[in-house]
Design a protein around this motif. Structure first.
Motif, PDB file in Angstrom:
ATOM      1  N   ARG A 236      18.592   5.693 -17.853  1.00 30.20           N
ATOM      2  CA  ARG A 236      19.840   5.279 -16.203  1.00 30.20           C
ATOM      3  C   ARG A 236      19.416   5.323 -15.402  1.00 30.20           C
ATOM      4  N   TYR A 237      18.496   6.339 -14.469  1.00 26.66           N
ATOM      5  CA  TYR A 237      18.290   6.044 -13.197  1.00 26.66           C
ATOM      6  C   TYR A 237      16.877   6.742 -12.683  1.00 26.66           C
ATOM      7  N   SER A 240      16.075   4.360 -10.180  1.00 22.45           N
ATOM      8  CA  SER A 240      16.501   4.550  -8.941  1.00 22.45           C
ATOM      9  C   SER A 240      15.434   5.778  -8.177  1.00 22.45           C
ATOM     10  N   THR A 364      23.652   8.217  -5.047  1.00 20.62           N
ATOM     11  CA  THR A 364      23.049   6.834  -6.316  1.00 20.62           C
ATOM     12  C   THR A 364      23.119   7.975  -7.633  1.00 20.62           C
ATOM     13  N   SER A 365      23.253   9.314  -7.470  1.00 28.28           N
ATOM     14  CA  SER A 365      22.872   9.937  -8.954  1.00 28.28           C
ATOM     15  C   SER A 365      24.177  10.597  -9.104  1.00 28.28           C
ATOM     16  N   GLU A 434      30.564   6.765  -9.975  1.00 29.51           N
ATOM     17  CA  GLU A 434      29.297   6.772 -10.525  1.00 29.51           C
ATOM     18  C   GLU A 434      29.414   8.026 -11.363  1.00 29.51           C
TER      19      GLU A 434
END
Length: 476
Positions: A236-237, A240, A364-365, A434
């Protein structure tokens, strides 16, 4: 003072309590350039140059910082933000003092430099720990009750990157003041006190943090007691993380060598003057330019957003860098003009990636792996700083001094392109959304999310706090 105003002040003060220790990063990395200049004057340039000590002293701190970022990224997520922050400040205070006390057996200069190098490495571990612990906590505190939604990014930038830059400014000013006090006959006192004074801010922040609690987001969504599904997280990350890490690598590759070697560059363009007042004085002027970019950027970021503020800063920095490369010879004949243009170059770097990389990495996380995500991205950035100090340090030729600006400007353009193509924009209260999306993603892939958080009671309290925050904002 009304209760709501007190609550807002308390909320903002918690952000600064988490982030202010990053002042030690700026101070520790900024001070070594002036210390190297002093060591050359005291012990002789040839002695310090033996075994490449000058660059070793600068780069070993980065190596320690990388260890601290990676190790404490895990500690931050699995043991706790507060434990990580308290340990980090303790390490910084201890090894700042020991750096100042460095000495060699029987007065050996080589032994002194070896001990100083070792202490700088260990100091770097504490400095690195602040990123995934203090900076991450500051980002989580920026979305807690009492913080205006339109100022969440601003307070984070002011409490983190602005503190780093202020550390650079103070690191440039302290040796100058100490030199005024002690003079040419006591340069040993100047370099030792310059390093030793790093103990003071670390101890003050340690006391400030004693009564802190874990952020609400960490209480509710951490994986302190749960297994971390790294494969699902990377799916998923991963992209990024790669994009943010790459841009951070490029930023640190550009900015850290220029900050560390600013006193060396000034030494070159002032004709190798013997006056430390001139060298340190111009170093102060140059480092002061960090602050306008960081401060203005902090008040712009909530309007343009971290992504586009970062791109703007990178492109403007590239323009100034290309200008400096093309007109370097002319600028070196006018020291004031050189200092101003060089300072503007540094300032745009702080306006863009300096303020916004930490925001992008932390927001972002998801909370569960935020410390490790941030620590990994920042560590890769520090690899860039490590490489940059070796690639750009120690040149005395025109080509050697202009090269970093050509390369740095080109990399700034590349970083802007990567940011535009691969990094997503952030919104207010983005961490809360998130975390919800992350839970849904885990559940869709068969992961039991009931173990997340640090206890049923604290999760309930965290949820009530979020509800209270939402309700108060709706009333406003």
């Amino acid at each position: 003072m009304s209760g709501s105003l007190k609550a807002r002040i308390k909320s903002v003060s918690l952000i600064f309590a988490c982030g202010t220790a990053l002042f030690s990063d700026g101070y520790a990395n900024g001070i070594i350039g002036s210390v190297n200049t002093l060591l050359k004057r005291i012990y002789g340039a040839d002695v310090v140059a033996a075994h490449n000590y000058g660059t070793t002293l600068s780069s070993l701190a980065f190596a320690g910082t990388i260890v601290g970022m990676l190790l404490f990224g895990y500690i931050s997520d699995k043991i706790g933000r507060k434990f990580g922050m308290m340990t980090a400040t303790g390490i910084v205070a201890l090894f700042s003092g020991l750096s100042a006390a460095s000495s060699g057996a029987n007065g050996s200069v080589g032994g002194l430099l070896s001990m100083l190098s070792a202490m700088r490495f260990l100091l770097g571990i504490g400095v690195g720990a602040e990123y995934p612990c203090g900076s991450v906590s500051a980002s989580e505190q920026s979305e807690e009750p009492g913080i205006n939604k339109k100022a969440q990014h601003r307070w984070f930038a002011l409490a983190t990157n602005n503190m780093i830059d202020f550390g650079f400014v103070v690191a440039a000013f302290v040796p100058l003041v100490l030199y005024w006090i002690f003079g040419d006959n006591h340069l040993r006192a100047v370099w030792r006190l310059s390093l030793g004074l790093g103990v003071v801010p670390a101890l003050l922040v340690f006391l400030w943090r004693l009564n802190m609690d874990e952020p609400v987001r960490y209480k509710k969504d951490s994986m302190k007691k749960a297994r971390i599904p790294y494969v699902l997280i990377l799916k998923r990350y991963g992209s990024s993380l790669a994009a943010i890490s790459f841009t951070w690598f490029l930023y640190d590759f550009i900015v850290y060598p220029f900050g560390i070697y600013s006193s060396t560059i000034v030494d070159n363009i002032t004709g190798d003057t013997k006056s430390l007042t001139v060298i340190f004085g111009w170093n102060v002027v140059i480092n002061l330019f960090y602050m306008p970019g960081a401060l203005v950027g902090a008040f712009v970021v909530d309007y343009l957003g971290p992504k586009y503020t970062m791109i703007t800063g990178l492109l403007l920095q590239a323009v100034i860098g290309f200008f400096m490369s093309g007109f370097y010879v002319q600028l070196t004949k006018h020291i004031a003009g050189f200092a101003v243009v060089y300072g503007i170059f540094l300032s745009f770097g702080e306006f863009g990636p300096g303020n916004n990389l930490g925001l992008l990495a932390s927001k972002t996380s998801p909370t569960a792996i935020r410390g490790q995500f941030y620590g990994a991205a920042a560590a890769i950035g520090k690899v860039g700083a490590f490489v940059g100090t070796w690639a750009f340090g120690g040149s005395t030729t025109v080509r050697g001094n202009t090269g970093p600006f050509w390369v740095g400007s080109g990399l700034a353009v590349l970083s802007a392109i990567v940011t535009f193509l691969f990094i997503n924009p952030l919104t207010q209260d983005g961490m809360e959304r998130e975390d919800r999306a992350f839970r849904e993603y885990l559940e869709a892939n068969g992961y039991d999310t009931s173990q997340m958080g640090i206890g049923e009671e604290t999760v309930v309290e965290a949820e009530e706090a979020v509800v209270e925050k939402t309700g108060s904002e709706e009333k406003a």
